[in-house]
Every structure is written in structure tokens, then in C-alpha cells.
Motif scaffolding. Structure first.
Motif, mmCIF file in Angstrom:
data_model
loop_
_atom_site.group_PDB
_atom_site.id
_atom_site.type_symbol
_atom_site.label_atom_id
_atom_site.label_comp_id
_atom_site.label_asym_id
_atom_site.label_seq_id
_atom_site.Cartn_x
_atom_site.Cartn_y
_atom_site.Cartn_z
ATOM 1 N N ILE A 85 0.894 -1.326 -0.155
ATOM 2 C CA ILE A 85 -0.146 -0.297 0.225
ATOM 3 C C ILE A 85 0.882 1.399 -0.421
ATOM 4 C CG2 ILE A 85 -1.745 0.939 1.330
ATOM 5 C CD1 ILE A 85 -2.685 -1.515 2.067
ATOM 6 N N GLU A 86 2.105 1.680 0.357
ATOM 7 C CA GLU A 86 2.564 2.686 1.134
ATOM 8 C C GLU A 86 4.039 2.648 -0.513
ATOM 9 O OE1 GLU A 86 3.708 4.644 3.080
ATOM 10 O OE2 GLU A 86 3.190 3.919 4.943
ATOM 11 N N LEU A 87 3.452 1.261 -1.209
ATOM 12 C CA LEU A 87 4.111 1.627 -2.967
ATOM 13 C C LEU A 87 3.458 2.382 -3.584
ATOM 14 C CD1 LEU A 87 6.205 -1.461 -3.318
ATOM 15 C CD2 LEU A 87 7.278 0.358 -1.954
ATOM 16 N N ASP A 88 2.148 1.701 -3.096
ATOM 17 C CA ASP A 88 1.015 2.013 -3.871
ATOM 18 C C ASP A 88 1.258 3.874 -4.681
ATOM 19 O OD1 ASP A 88 -1.486 2.340 -5.145
ATOM 20 O OD2 ASP A 88 -1.713 0.441 -5.966
ATOM 21 N N THR A 89 1.555 4.874 -3.994
ATOM 22 C CA THR A 89 1.328 5.982 -3.896
ATOM 23 C C THR A 89 2.081 6.413 -5.112
ATOM 24 O OG1 THR A 89 1.425 5.932 -1.255
ATOM 25 C CG2 THR A 89 2.379 8.123 -2.756
ATOM 26 N N HIS A 90 3.621 5.917 -5.162
ATOM 27 C CA HIS A 90 4.006 6.567 -6.003
ATOM 28 C C HIS A 90 4.213 5.561 -7.331
ATOM 29 C CE1 HIS A 90 6.335 9.303 -4.268
ATOM 30 N NE2 HIS A 90 6.447 9.302 -3.559
ATOM 31 N N PHE A 91 4.151 4.190 -7.711
ATOM 32 C CA PHE A 91 4.317 3.190 -8.730
ATOM 33 C C PHE A 91 2.653 2.125 -8.893
ATOM 34 C CE2 PHE A 91 8.026 2.947 -6.227
ATOM 35 C CZ PHE A 91 9.063 3.219 -7.517
ATOM 36 N N ARG A 92 2.869 1.844 -10.130
ATOM 37 C CA ARG A 92 1.728 1.567 -10.558
ATOM 38 C C ARG A 92 2.260 -0.342 -10.208
ATOM 39 N NH1 ARG A 92 -0.492 0.733 -17.147
ATOM 40 N NH2 ARG A 92 -1.805 -1.047 -16.179
ATOM 41 N N ILE A 93 1.534 -1.415 -9.234
ATOM 42 C CA ILE A 93 2.006 -2.642 -9.177
ATOM 43 C C ILE A 93 1.178 -3.499 -9.461
ATOM 44 C CG2 ILE A 93 2.320 -4.052 -7.773
ATOM 45 C CD1 ILE A 93 2.562 -1.250 -5.509
ATOM 46 N N GLU A 94 2.015 -4.955 -10.328
ATOM 47 C CA GLU A 94 1.057 -6.037 -11.125
ATOM 48 C C GLU A 94 2.234 -6.957 -10.208
ATOM 49 O OE1 GLU A 94 0.968 -7.449 -15.167
ATOM 50 O OE2 GLU A 94 1.348 -4.673 -15.324
ATOM 51 N N ASN A 95 1.556 -8.226 -10.172
ATOM 52 C CA ASN A 95 1.799 -9.307 -9.329
ATOM 53 C C ASN A 95 2.159 -10.312 -10.892
ATOM 54 O OD1 ASN A 95 2.703 -11.349 -8.145
ATOM 55 N ND2 ASN A 95 1.088 -11.365 -6.775
ATOM 56 N N ASP A 105 8.251 -12.423 -0.554
ATOM 57 C CA ASP A 105 7.158 -13.170 -0.583
ATOM 58 C C ASP A 105 6.894 -14.471 -1.410
ATOM 59 O OD1 ASP A 105 6.396 -14.780 1.717
ATOM 60 O OD2 ASP A 105 3.968 -13.551 0.979
ATOM 61 N N GLY A 106 8.128 -15.217 -1.978
ATOM 62 C CA GLY A 106 7.864 -15.948 -3.556
ATOM 63 C C GLY A 106 6.972 -15.441 -4.704
ATOM 64 N N GLU A 107 6.917 -14.256 -4.982
ATOM 65 C CA GLU A 107 6.482 -13.629 -6.219
ATOM 66 C C GLU A 107 7.228 -12.562 -6.539
ATOM 67 O OE1 GLU A 107 1.487 -14.259 -5.508
ATOM 68 O OE2 GLU A 107 2.385 -12.469 -4.102
ATOM 69 N N PHE A 108 7.533 -12.188 -7.787
ATOM 70 C CA PHE A 108 8.272 -10.790 -8.786
ATOM 71 C C PHE A 108 7.296 -10.243 -8.834
ATOM 72 C CE2 PHE A 108 11.247 -14.464 -9.688
ATOM 73 C CZ PHE A 108 12.423 -13.606 -9.138
ATOM 74 N N TYR A 109 6.948 -8.885 -8.929
ATOM 75 C CA TYR A 109 5.771 -7.655 -9.048
ATOM 76 C C TYR A 109 7.008 -6.056 -10.170
ATOM 77 C CZ TYR A 109 3.869 -9.263 -4.952
ATOM 78 O OH TYR A 109 2.994 -9.409 -3.594
ATOM 79 N N SER A 110 6.057 -5.320 -10.649
ATOM 80 C CA SER A 110 6.729 -4.924 -11.708
ATOM 81 C C SER A 110 6.050 -3.042 -10.506
ATOM 82 C CB SER A 110 6.506 -4.845 -12.857
ATOM 83 O OG SER A 110 4.918 -5.012 -13.257
ATOM 84 N N LEU A 111 7.113 -2.860 -10.768
ATOM 85 C CA LEU A 111 6.305 -1.355 -10.265
ATOM 86 C C LEU A 111 6.746 -0.601 -11.108
ATOM 87 C CD1 LEU A 111 8.805 -1.678 -7.036
ATOM 88 C CD2 LEU A 111 6.624 -2.047 -7.561
ATOM 89 N N TYR A 112 6.072 0.790 -12.027
ATOM 90 C CA TYR A 112 6.495 1.611 -12.394
ATOM 91 C C TYR A 112 6.022 2.733 -11.953
ATOM 92 C CZ TYR A 112 5.660 -2.538 -16.079
ATOM 93 O OH TYR A 112 5.461 -3.442 -17.345
#
Length: 412
Positions: A271-281, A300-307
Motif C-alpha cells: 500500500i505504501e508503494l502504491d503512492t508512487h508506483f503502479r504495481i503488477e504481480n 514473499d515468493g513472487e515477482f512484481y513490476s513497479l512502474y
């Protein structure tokens, strides 16, 4: 107006140069260093680790004096010979990944460093500067060039190509599978042409070796102040550099690993990251960013893209556009509480062709909680940041080529 001069290099003999040349001392593990010194009496490691001769760790001024003694012994034994005429040296490296680097080894001017003709993009630590300055004053030589880069130049490139048509003075391959070639330029006319081309350059840039160049500058200041007959021609006015065109310089990225989420749960962190980034699991499939301001994250075992949400971030300087700085300003400092990137033991850095695998295994093992990947900086970004007098965060760039010690030596 960048100034370079030829110098009389101290070099190993052709027959054993491949045995002498060594990676920087700190890049070896203790076991690697001892193994090389056990079985190779010619390794430059014997000079920089002089206590090995007495099976004892030696530090400080005592070590510096012994380094000088070992160096003199190598000269006395004919392992090192001094060139008779001041020369420039064309140096070519082909690394294990078949990347090719061509450039010139020369003595560059400490006054150019002072005048910001030689530009910097990294901060240095004053204690390390002073330590290496004291080392240089005691041992009287420098065996690893500073890596500098200059704008591509047709005249210099043609001279390098023509020189390489001749027989190389050195041609050897290291166990690391990088091959090195060295040619000497001692023709005064050719040297003058090269010098004139560098005089036309308003600026050249440190790519790697900020502490070495800063220490050489401190040495110059000290020696100049203490020499009543200083005239600018003394050897301490210069330091050895390997100058390569910008098109040959390779910049790779460092990824970041962080040991905890600063007290946040996984959900609170996202949620904190969502301020500056569009997040996709992205699930279990490794994601490698391909554009500036895009980041990969493993959690936690998953990759995310942060735009990056550009509407929520202001680019005021060239530094603000650098992904390493952007990650620091939006995540590492405000969310994860990492203020000191150089000394905080909660963060570590990794680089390499398989860095995403390293990030995954490091997080999966439990040693780290989250990892971040990014695109490498560009040469243009490095130059713009240096031109604005700004400094990159630590571990913003992993620069190639990596140089070897003991191939050419500059004496003070």
C-alpha cells in the motif's frame, strides 16, 4: 583542455606478464589470495600483501614500507623493467563475455582534477582518500590506472587501430578468461597528435577509480606545497589513467536486497508503494525491467513490476532521473527507513548476469525480505550528473572494463 603526457612505464617482462597481473586485492577471498601466492611467486599479490613472506598480517605504515621493499625486489630480480623512453600505451581488453575495450594508458593531470576538467560522479570517503595518499607517498608507485572516458574521437580511434596492426608487446589471457593486449607508442609525432586531440576536450569523466584519483590529487597538493622548486613537471603532478571512448564504456546495474520491511506487513508495504508506483504481480516468473523508472521487486515468493507514477514525482535535476536515486527517494528511505546507503547493514547490493536468480534465492532463504532490480544507468546520465556537480548514490553503477594491477606501473 584535458592534458595527458607519456611516461616511462615499469612493466613485467613479456614472458611472465600473465603471471604478474592481478585483480584488485580486495576482490579476492582470503583462500583465493593464499592459493595464488602459494603457487605463483610472480603474482603482484606478493607486493601488495608483503606479510605473506613472513606468514604474518601487516598493516599501516609498516605494511606500506614492506610493499615498497617487495616492489624493489621484483625490480632487482628483473621481473619488472622500466621503459627507456616516455610512451603512451594502447591497451585492449577482451573479456570473458567477448566485450572489447580499446583505449590509451597515459599520465593525466592532477590540476585537471582540481579544475574539474576531469569530472566526478561519485562521493569519496575522506578517510580512504587519506589512507591511499599516505600509501602512495610511502610506496612511490601506482599499479592500477584510473578508468577515464572521453567523447569518441576519430583521430584517436584511427591511431589506436593503426597501432594495433603491429605486433603487441603483451598478449596474455588470465584465468578469469579475459585477454589483454598492450602496444607501445613512443613516436613523438604520434604522441603529440594524441595530446592535441585531448587538449580540444573541455571535459573527460572518471568512470571508475574515484578514490584513486582523489588520493593522487591529495598527493599532488602535499608534494607541491613541500617542494620549493616545484615547476609542474614532477611526476606527482600526474596519475596513471586508462582512457577509453564513451562508446566502449559499459555500465551495468546493482540490484538491492533489504533484510526487513521496517516493521510493515507485506500488505502495508505494498500500500505504501502504491503512492508512487503502479504495481503488477507477475507471480513466479522473473521480471526484468526494460525501461527507465521501471523496477522489478521480489517479495514473499513472487515477482512484481513497479512502474513510476510520474505525476507524483518531480524531476528537478539529472540525479532525480537516475533509477538508483529514484528508488532511494521513494522506497528505501521513506518506506524502509534506510537513510545511509553506504553503512546501513540492512541493505546489500548484487550485480551480475544472473542477478534476478540471486535476488530470488537470497529472499527465499530468509536472509532478506525483499529485492529490487532496475535498468542500468547510461553514460549520458553519468555525464549529466557530473556536469551538474551532483553525486550518484553508492552502488549506482557497475563499470566495465575491470582493470588489472601490475601491467603498467607509474612511479612518483
Amino acid at each position: 583542455m584535458a592534458k595527458i603526457i607519456p611516461f616511462k612505464a615499469v612493466k613485467p617482462t613479456r614472458a611472465i606478464v600473465g603471471l604478474v597481473a592481478a585483480r584488485p586485492y580486495q576482490s579476492y577471498t582470503i583462500e583465493e589470495r593464499e592459493s595464488r601466492m602459494d603457487y605463483n611467486p610472480y603474482s603482484f599479490l606478493h607486493i601488495v600483501n608483503p606479510g605473506y613472506k613472513y606468514s604474518q598480517e601487516v598493516t599501516g605504515k609498516e605494511r606500506y614500507k614492506l610493499v615498497r621493499n617487495r616492489y624493489q625486489e621484483f625490480k632487482e630480480d628483473g621481473i619488472f623493467l622500466t621503459d627507456q623512453e616516455p610512451s603512451l600505451y594502447v591497451y585492449k581488453i577482451v573479456n570473458r563475455h567477448r566485450q572489447v575495450f580499446n583505449g590509451i594508458i597515459a599520465a593525466t593531470c592532477a590540476e585537471d582534477y582540481e579544475k574539474d576538467i576531469i569530472k566526478k560522479h561519485e562521493d569519496t570517503i575522506s578517510k580512504r582518500e587519506q589512507t591511499f595518499k599516505n600509501y602512495l607517498q610511502t610506496v612511490g608507485f601506482n599499479a592500477e590506472p584510473v578508468l577515464l572516458t572521453y567523447p569518441d574521437n576519430t583521430v584517436i580511434s584511427d591511431i589506436i587501430k593503426d597501432t594495433q596492426k603491429g605486433h603487441a608487446e603483451f598478449e596474455f589471457t588470465m584465468t578469469y578468461r579475459d585477454t589483454h593486449y598492450l602496444w607501445k607508442i613512443d613516436n613523438e609525432e604520434t604522441i603529440a597528435i594524441i595530446q592535441e586531440e585531448f587538449k580540444k576536450m573541455e571535459t573527460i569523466y572518471i568512470a571508475d577509480g574515484h578514490h584513486r584519483s582523489a588520493s593522487s590529487y591529495l598527493l599532488y597538493k602535499d608534494e607541491k606545497e613541500n617542494n620549493l622548486n616545484h615547476d609542474g613537471s614532477e611526476s606527482y603532478n600526474f596519475f596513471m589513467s586508462y582512457l577509453i571512448p564513451e562508446s566502449d564504456l559499459v555500465i551495468q546495474e546493482f540490484s538491492r536486497l533489504v533484510k526487513d520491511l521496517n516493521g510493515l506487513t507485506k500488505e502495508e508495504f505494498l500500500i505504501e508503494l502504491d503512492t508512487h508506483f503502479r504495481i503488477e504481480n507477475r507471480g513466479a516468473v522473473p521480471y526484468q525491467p526494460s525501461k527507465p523508472h521501471h523496477f522489478s521487486m521480489y517479495l514473499d515468493g513472487e515477482f512484481y513490476s513497479l512502474y513510476l507514477r510520474k505525476a507524483n514525482y518531480t524531476f528537478n535535476t539529472a540525479l532525480d532521473k537516475l533509477d538508483a536515486q529514484l528508488l532511494y527517494k521513494t522506497i528505501l528511505k521513506p518506506v524502509l527507513g534506510i537513510d545511509d546507503l553506504r553503512n546501513d547493514n540492512r541493505i546489500e547490493y548484487v550485480h551480475g548476469r544472473h542477478e534476478m536468480i540471486t535476488i530470488k534465492s537470497s529472499v527465499d532463504s530468509g536472509d532478506f525480505k525483499v529485492g529490487f532490480g532496475m535498468c542500468p544507468a547510461t553514460v549520458q546520465q553519468m555525464k549529466e550528473i557530473a556536469d551538474e556537480g551532483l553525486k550518484m548514490p553508492p552502488k549506482s553503477t557497475y563499470i566495465l572494463p575491470k582493470l588489472r594491477s601490475g601491467i603498467t606501473i607509474y612511479e612518483y
